[in-house]
Design a protein around this motif. Sequence first.
Motif, mmCIF file in Angstrom:
data_model
loop_
_atom_site.group_PDB
_atom_site.id
_atom_site.type_symbol
_atom_site.label_atom_id
_atom_site.label_comp_id
_atom_site.label_asym_id
_atom_site.label_seq_id
_atom_site.Cartn_x
_atom_site.Cartn_y
_atom_site.Cartn_z
ATOM 1 N N LEU A 326 0.825 -1.202 0.000
ATOM 2 C CA LEU A 326 0.000 0.000 0.000
ATOM 3 C C LEU A 326 0.863 1.257 0.000
ATOM 4 O O LEU A 326 0.543 2.237 -0.677
ATOM 5 C CB LEU A 326 -0.932 0.000 1.220
ATOM 6 C CG LEU A 326 -2.071 -1.022 1.191
ATOM 7 C CD1 LEU A 326 -2.773 -1.082 2.534
ATOM 8 C CD2 LEU A 326 -3.070 -0.678 0.085
ATOM 9 N N ALA A 327 1.948 1.221 0.742
ATOM 10 C CA ALA A 327 2.857 2.372 0.751
ATOM 11 C C ALA A 327 3.383 2.642 -0.656
ATOM 12 O O ALA A 327 3.435 3.792 -1.110
ATOM 13 C CB ALA A 327 4.016 2.118 1.713
ATOM 14 N N ARG A 336 3.139 11.308 -0.061
ATOM 15 C CA ARG A 336 4.198 11.001 0.893
ATOM 16 C C ARG A 336 3.594 10.074 1.950
ATOM 17 O O ARG A 336 2.470 10.307 2.397
ATOM 18 C CB ARG A 336 4.722 12.273 1.545
ATOM 19 C CG ARG A 336 5.248 13.287 0.540
ATOM 20 C CD ARG A 336 5.877 14.463 1.234
ATOM 21 N NE ARG A 336 6.318 15.473 0.285
ATOM 22 C CZ ARG A 336 7.184 16.432 0.566
ATOM 23 N NH1 ARG A 336 7.708 16.525 1.784
ATOM 24 N NH2 ARG A 336 7.534 17.317 -0.345
ATOM 25 N N VAL A 337 4.330 9.071 2.359
ATOM 26 C CA VAL A 337 3.775 8.034 3.232
ATOM 27 C C VAL A 337 4.340 8.166 4.641
ATOM 28 O O VAL A 337 5.549 8.344 4.836
ATOM 29 C CB VAL A 337 4.067 6.634 2.663
ATOM 30 C CG1 VAL A 337 3.683 5.559 3.671
ATOM 31 C CG2 VAL A 337 3.309 6.435 1.363
ATOM 32 N N VAL A 338 3.446 8.080 5.612
ATOM 33 C CA VAL A 338 3.824 7.939 7.013
ATOM 34 C C VAL A 338 3.448 6.523 7.435
ATOM 35 O O VAL A 338 2.281 6.119 7.323
ATOM 36 C CB VAL A 338 3.108 8.969 7.902
ATOM 37 C CG1 VAL A 338 3.346 8.667 9.379
ATOM 38 C CG2 VAL A 338 3.594 10.379 7.575
ATOM 39 N N ARG A 339 4.421 5.760 7.881
ATOM 40 C CA ARG A 339 4.187 4.360 8.221
ATOM 41 C C ARG A 339 3.709 4.227 9.669
ATOM 42 O O ARG A 339 4.072 5.018 10.552
ATOM 43 C CB ARG A 339 5.460 3.551 8.023
ATOM 44 C CG ARG A 339 5.994 3.564 6.598
ATOM 45 C CD ARG A 339 5.025 2.903 5.624
ATOM 46 N NE ARG A 339 4.888 1.492 5.901
ATOM 47 C CZ ARG A 339 5.653 0.554 5.343
ATOM 48 N NH1 ARG A 339 6.594 0.877 4.464
ATOM 49 N NH2 ARG A 339 5.469 -0.718 5.634
ATOM 50 N N ARG A 340 2.901 3.232 9.905
ATOM 51 C CA ARG A 340 2.477 2.868 11.248
ATOM 52 C C ARG A 340 2.617 1.361 11.401
ATOM 53 O O ARG A 340 2.684 0.630 10.413
ATOM 54 C CB ARG A 340 1.023 3.285 11.490
ATOM 55 C CG ARG A 340 0.030 2.595 10.553
ATOM 56 C CD ARG A 340 -1.399 3.016 10.854
ATOM 57 N NE ARG A 340 -2.342 2.364 9.951
ATOM 58 C CZ ARG A 340 -2.836 1.143 10.127
ATOM 59 N NH1 ARG A 340 -2.466 0.434 11.191
ATOM 60 N NH2 ARG A 340 -3.688 0.627 9.264
ATOM 61 N N GLU A 341 2.651 0.894 12.617
ATOM 62 C CA GLU A 341 2.694 -0.535 12.877
ATOM 63 C C GLU A 341 1.303 -1.128 12.677
ATOM 64 O O GLU A 341 0.293 -0.459 12.936
ATOM 65 C CB GLU A 341 3.175 -0.811 14.309
ATOM 66 C CG GLU A 341 4.613 -0.414 14.574
ATOM 67 C CD GLU A 341 5.580 -1.185 13.701
ATOM 68 O OE1 GLU A 341 5.354 -2.402 13.484
ATOM 69 O OE2 GLU A 341 6.551 -0.578 13.205
ATOM 70 N N PRO A 342 1.201 -2.377 12.211
ATOM 71 C CA PRO A 342 -0.120 -2.992 12.056
ATOM 72 C C PRO A 342 -0.900 -2.976 13.369
ATOM 73 O O PRO A 342 -0.366 -3.313 14.419
ATOM 74 C CB PRO A 342 0.214 -4.431 11.626
ATOM 75 C CG PRO A 342 1.555 -4.324 10.979
ATOM 76 C CD PRO A 342 2.284 -3.269 11.743
ATOM 77 N N GLY A 343 -2.144 -2.533 13.296
ATOM 78 C CA GLY A 343 -2.984 -2.481 14.479
ATOM 79 C C GLY A 343 -2.711 -1.310 15.393
ATOM 80 O O GLY A 343 -3.285 -1.218 16.478
#
Length: 531
Positions: A326-327, A336-343
Motif C-alpha cells: 500500500l505504501a 508522501r507516506v507515514v508508516r504505522r505498525e499494524p494495528g
Amino acid sequence: MALDDAAVLDGAAVRRWCRLAAEALGRTRAEIDALNVFPVPDGDTGTNLHLTVLAAADALDEPPGGADPWRTLAQGALLGARGNSGVILSQVFRGLADVLAGLEAPPDGVVFAAALDHASVLARGAVEHPVEGTILSVLAEAATACAAASGTGLAAAARAASAGARHALRRTPGQLDVLARSGVVDAGAAGLCVVLDALVAVVTDEYPERYEVPPRTAGTPAAAGRVPAPQGFGYEVMYLLDAPDDAVHTLRERLDGLGDSLVVVGGDGLWNVHVHVDDAGAAIEAGMAAGRPHRIRVTYLDAAEDGPHAPHTGRAVIAVTAADGLAALFEESGARVVRREPGAVPPLAVLAEAILAAGDEVAVLPNEPEVLALAEAAAERARDGGARIAVVPTKASVQGMAALAVHDPLRRFAEDVIEMTRAAGATRFGHLEVAAQEAVTSAGLCRPGDVLGLIEGDVATIGEDLAAVARDVLDRMLAGGGELVTLIPGRHAPPGLAAGLEDHLRRRRPDAEVGVYDGDQERYPLLIGVE
C-alpha cells in the motif's frame, strides 16, 4: 392600470427573478467577498451566494414535469447551497415555497409579506445560535417593512422589503463588533439585499444599472455589548443528509458540541448541514449516525492571520499506512507516506512533523478510523507553523486511493480537498478478516478461524471459505450500484483469490471495471473498494 396592480409573481416571474438574482450576484460577487469578515474572514460569501442562486436558477430552467416553481426554486437552492449564507438563503426560499407553492393565483402583497415573514422565522430557526447584525436581522426587518406596505400591492410590498433590508444593512456594523472594527457591513446581508433588489426589478419591470454593495470604510470604535466573531475552528464541513426529521435534533446537539456556525436546513427527509469545526471527521460521523450524508465538502477556513508563516514549499498529500504494498501504491500516486505498525497508530509527533515538512498546503489521508482523530490533532499542531492543512476523512486505504486519483495540485487547495473528499465519500469499502476468537457480531456468532466479511466496519457475513465470503461481500456491495471495483489482496491471501473474483465479476457484473493491486497488508487477506 397602476403598476402595483399590474405586478405579478407567477411561475415565469419566479424564473426571471432567480436568473436575474444569479446574474446580479455574479456581478457583485467580488465586492461582497471583500466584506466577508463574519463568521470567519474567508472571503467567499459573495461567491457562495452566487453559486447557491445559480443552482436554483438552473433547477428552474429544467424543472421536473409538473413541479411547482417555488418548490423547484427551494429544492435547487437546497441541493446547491454553498457556505453559511448560501445555506441560510436556501432556507429563505424554502420558507417562501411553504406559503406560495400551489396557490391558485399569484400572490398579492399581503400573501407575499406573510411568506417573507415565514421565511424569516424559518431561517432564524435553522441557525443554532443566531447573531444580530447578520443576514438574519436584515431579513427580519425586510419582512417587517414588507408587511407594513403589503396592503398597497405586491410591487409596493417588494419595494418596502428591499428598502427595509437596505436600512437594516447600514445598521449591521452597530450590532456586530467585528463589522465595526473592519469598517464593513455584513456580507451575507449585502447579498440578500441584492436578491431583494432583483425581485423589485422583476415585479416592477424597472431594472437598475448596477446593484449597490456598500464599500469597506474606516473601522469605528468598538461598542460595548457587541458579539465577537468566533475563532479557532479550522474547517467548514457541509453535506446533504438523507435522514428522518426526528434524527435532526440529536444531530444538531452533536454538531453544536463540535463547533459553531451551525446551520441545518431542509425537511421531508433531505437536509443541508453546515458547521465550522476542528474535527471534520467527527462532523461527518455525526451525519452518518443520523442518516446518509452525501455531497460532502470539507474546506479549510483560510482566515487571514497576523504573524509569521512558513515559507512556501508547495502542496503535498500524506497517506498513512502499515503495509509495504500500500505504501508503494500511495507513493506511485504522488503521496508522501507515514508508516504505522499494524494495528497501531503512528506517533502524534511523527505525523505532525511529517505534515509540517511536506509543504504549506497539505492534505492528509488517515485511511483508518483509528487514525482519523490522531490526524486531526497532528494537523492542528502543524498549523501553528502557518501551513494550510486539511484532513480528508478516509477510513480505508481504498478511499485514500480514490481521493488520490482525483488530486490535482493545479486546483485551488480548498477545491482540491473538496474533490478528494467527495471521491473518498463515494467509495464504499469492505475487507475480509479471520476471526481470532469467539465473538457475537452483527451477522451472528463467529468462532476462531471463521472468515468475516465486513462492509464499512460492520460484519455482513460469516463463512469458512475466503473466496466464498469475498464473493458474498462483493455482491452485497454492488447491489446498490458501482462502476469501479478495487481488489487489494494481502500477504496471506490464497493464490488465485483475486483472479477468481475477477472471473466472478465478469459473469455477474460485466459492466464493472476491476483493478487489482498487491497491498501486502498483514491483517486483512483482502481489501475491497466500490465506486
